[in-house]
Design an enzyme around this catalytic site. Structure first.
Site, short mmCIF file in Angstrom:
data_model
loop_
_atom_site.label_atom_id
_atom_site.label_comp_id
_atom_site.label_asym_id
_atom_site.label_seq_id
_atom_site.Cartn_x
_atom_site.Cartn_y
_atom_site.Cartn_z
N ASP A 1 82.74 33.00 -4.62
CA ASP A 1 81.73 32.22 -3.91
C ASP A 1 82.31 31.80 -2.57
O ASP A 1 83.30 31.08 -2.52
CB ASP A 1 81.37 30.99 -4.76
N ARG A 58 80.51 30.26 -0.18
CA ARG A 58 79.59 29.33 0.48
C ARG A 58 80.28 28.01 0.85
O ARG A 58 81.24 27.61 0.23
CB ARG A 58 78.40 29.01 -0.45
N1 GTP Z 1 77.77 38.22 -3.82
C1 GTP Z 1 76.71 38.20 -4.63
N2 GTP Z 1 75.75 37.29 -4.38
C2 GTP Z 1 74.70 37.26 -5.21
C3 GTP Z 1 74.56 38.13 -6.29
N3 GTP Z 1 73.38 37.85 -6.92
C4 GTP Z 1 72.82 36.83 -6.24
N4 GTP Z 1 73.60 36.46 -5.21
C5 GTP Z 1 73.46 35.35 -4.27
O1 GTP Z 1 73.79 34.18 -5.00
C6 GTP Z 1 73.16 33.08 -4.41
C7 GTP Z 1 72.47 32.28 -5.52
O2 GTP Z 1 72.27 31.04 -5.04
P1 GTP Z 1 71.84 29.74 -5.83
O3 GTP Z 1 70.81 30.07 -6.86
O4 GTP Z 1 71.56 28.73 -4.79
O5 GTP Z 1 73.18 29.22 -6.49
P2 GTP Z 1 73.85 29.14 -7.88
O6 GTP Z 1 75.31 29.09 -7.63
O7 GTP Z 1 73.34 30.20 -8.81
O8 GTP Z 1 73.45 27.71 -8.43
P3 GTP Z 1 72.12 27.15 -9.09
O9 GTP Z 1 71.04 28.17 -8.92
O10 GTP Z 1 71.88 25.89 -8.33
O11 GTP Z 1 72.44 26.87 -10.50
C8 GTP Z 1 72.23 33.63 -3.33
O12 GTP Z 1 72.87 33.48 -2.07
C9 GTP Z 1 72.12 35.11 -3.68
O13 GTP Z 1 71.90 35.94 -2.56
C10 GTP Z 1 75.60 39.07 -6.53
O14 GTP Z 1 75.60 39.84 -7.48
N5 GTP Z 1 76.65 39.06 -5.66
#
Ligand code: GTP
Ligand code: ZN
Length: 363
Positions: free
Chosen positions: A295, A297
């Site tokens: 992550d 971010r």
């Molecule tokens: N690098 C990467 N990013 C992904 C993947 N799948 C989804 N994402 C990204 O993951 C992020 C998901 O964000 P959120 O739903 O805010 O965060 P989270 O950490 O899951 O936390 P909550 O949803 O609040 O429980 C987005 O920026 C998506 O683009 C993946 O397989 N690889």
């Protein structure tokens, strides 16, 4: 009076330069180095780099080095020596994991053990911020400031650049306007712009949440595939709409839409990660093979925007404990975690299980 760019503005230029395939120069006192991004290197620039002589290296993060079986003698990175007959194909094979399974043996790779690595480390951070692959060619240059001037390259003081990267850039409200939404007709969209030339971020305010009460809040990271296309590979689309819906039902809330696509690696790198997932790697392994952390971010963004909007306490819609910890650390009290479990399907079940197992997400 001066029209000279400051260090944050120079860094913004450096990010754009690397994305375009231009070199940048990093300066540290009498030392200096030319940096080129592996992803955007042209054969002409590689030939020009070799014509300079010296011993350029390809710096990769320790995450990428692990897959390559290269020794990360510098801890968080490895400086890999270029072979005498280095080609663009060799550089691509080291920096991009796309063909790792088809051609697993890249080495033996020789990693440098001696000499400083701080300019390499900074260059990798700039590449990550530019949302390209974290792999950079670095060549020490004598009289580097003059070299930059003669070649019209962006030159950055490394110490000052590092301190800008370490500090969250101030965000400023640009404008807000009423946008009636399906979830609530009382919707307003606010746009925030960082000083450092980076991405803008948005706050979607539903109703008129009281500033002295905990507000129902969501920090949503951009997901082009999930939010816009309705991708079934993740749960982002249903989470986005579910959060807005809940705010509409309660009559108040704030959803921060943070432009940190792909957990901060950008859409091109996220698609690279998806391509690796098609080869059998999970979401965390795919990020690591690309050279990223799970992550990337920076959730300080979220707390900064909330603070600017006058919020101090939130009821946070999330399953991610790291978001709660970051809010608390940055002065936003999380009075309650509100679970957000929506959108599980056959395609994302394994992805959600990996996030629970490896990234600490709550089920
Ligand atoms: N690098 C990467 N990013 C992904 C993947 N799948 C989804 N994402 C990204 O993951 C992020 C998901 O964000 P959120 O739903 O805010 O965060 P989270 O950490 O899951 O936390 P909550 O949803 O609040 O429980 C987005 O920026 C998506 O683009 C993946 O397989 N690889
Ligand atoms: Zn998603």
């Amino acid at each position: 009076m001066s029209f000279m760019p400051d260090i944050a503005e120079m860094l913004a230029r450096a990010r754009a330069d690397l994305r375009m395939g231009l070199g940048i120069v990093l300066l540290d006192g009498a030392e200096g180095a030319l940096v080129l991004a592996a992803e955007t290197l042209s054969s002409q620039r590689l030939a020009d780099l070799r014509a300079l002589g010296g011993a350029p290296v390809l710096a990769v993060t320790a995450r990428r080095a692990e897959t390559l079986k290269a020794r990360p003698y510098d801890g968080d990175l490895a400086r890999i020596a270029l072979p005498a007959d280095v080609s663009l194909a060799w550089i691509a094979a080291i920096s991009d994991p796309a063909d790792d399974l088809r051609s697993p043996m890249k080495g033996p790779l020789v990693a440098e053990r001696t000499g400083p690595a701080h300019l390499h480390r900074l260059a990798l951070r700039i590449a990550k911020a530019a949302r390209i692959l974290p792999a950079v060619l670095v060549l020490p240059i004598p009289d580097a400031a003059r070299f930059a001037g003669e070649n019209g390259l962006t030159a950055l003081d490394a110490v000052r650049a590092k301190s800008v990267i370490d500090t969250a850039s101030p965000l400023h409200p640009v404008i807000f306007a009423r946008v009636p939404l399906e979830a609530s007709e009382a919707g307003r969209v606010h746009v925030f712009r960082p000083e450092d030339g980076g991405e803008e971020h948005y706050a979607i305010e539903i109703g008129r949440p009281k500033r002295d009460q905990p507000v129902l809040a969501r920090l949503h990271s951009a997901c082009f595939t999930g939010d816009l296309l309705g991708s079934l590979k993740c749960d982002c689309g249903p989470q986005l709409r579910g959060a807005l819906h809940q705010m509409g039902e309660e009559g108040a809330g704030v959803l921060l839409y943070l432009n940190q696509e792909g957990r901060g690696i950008g859409l091109a790198n996220k698609m690279r990660a998806y391509s690796l997932q098609d080869q059998g790697f999970d979401t965390v392994e795919a990020n690591h093979r690309l050279g990223f952390e799970d992550d990337e971010r920076d959730f300080r963004l979220g707390s900064d925007i909330l603070t600017r909007m006058g919020f101090r306490k939130v009821r946070l819609l999330t399953n991610n404990p790291a978001k709660i910890a970051m809010m608390e650390k940055n002065g936003i009290a999380v009075t309650e975690r509100v679970p957000l479990k929506v959108g599980e399907n056959a395609h994302n079940r394994a992805y959600l299980a990996t996030k629970a197992r490896k990234s600490g997400h709550l089920l």
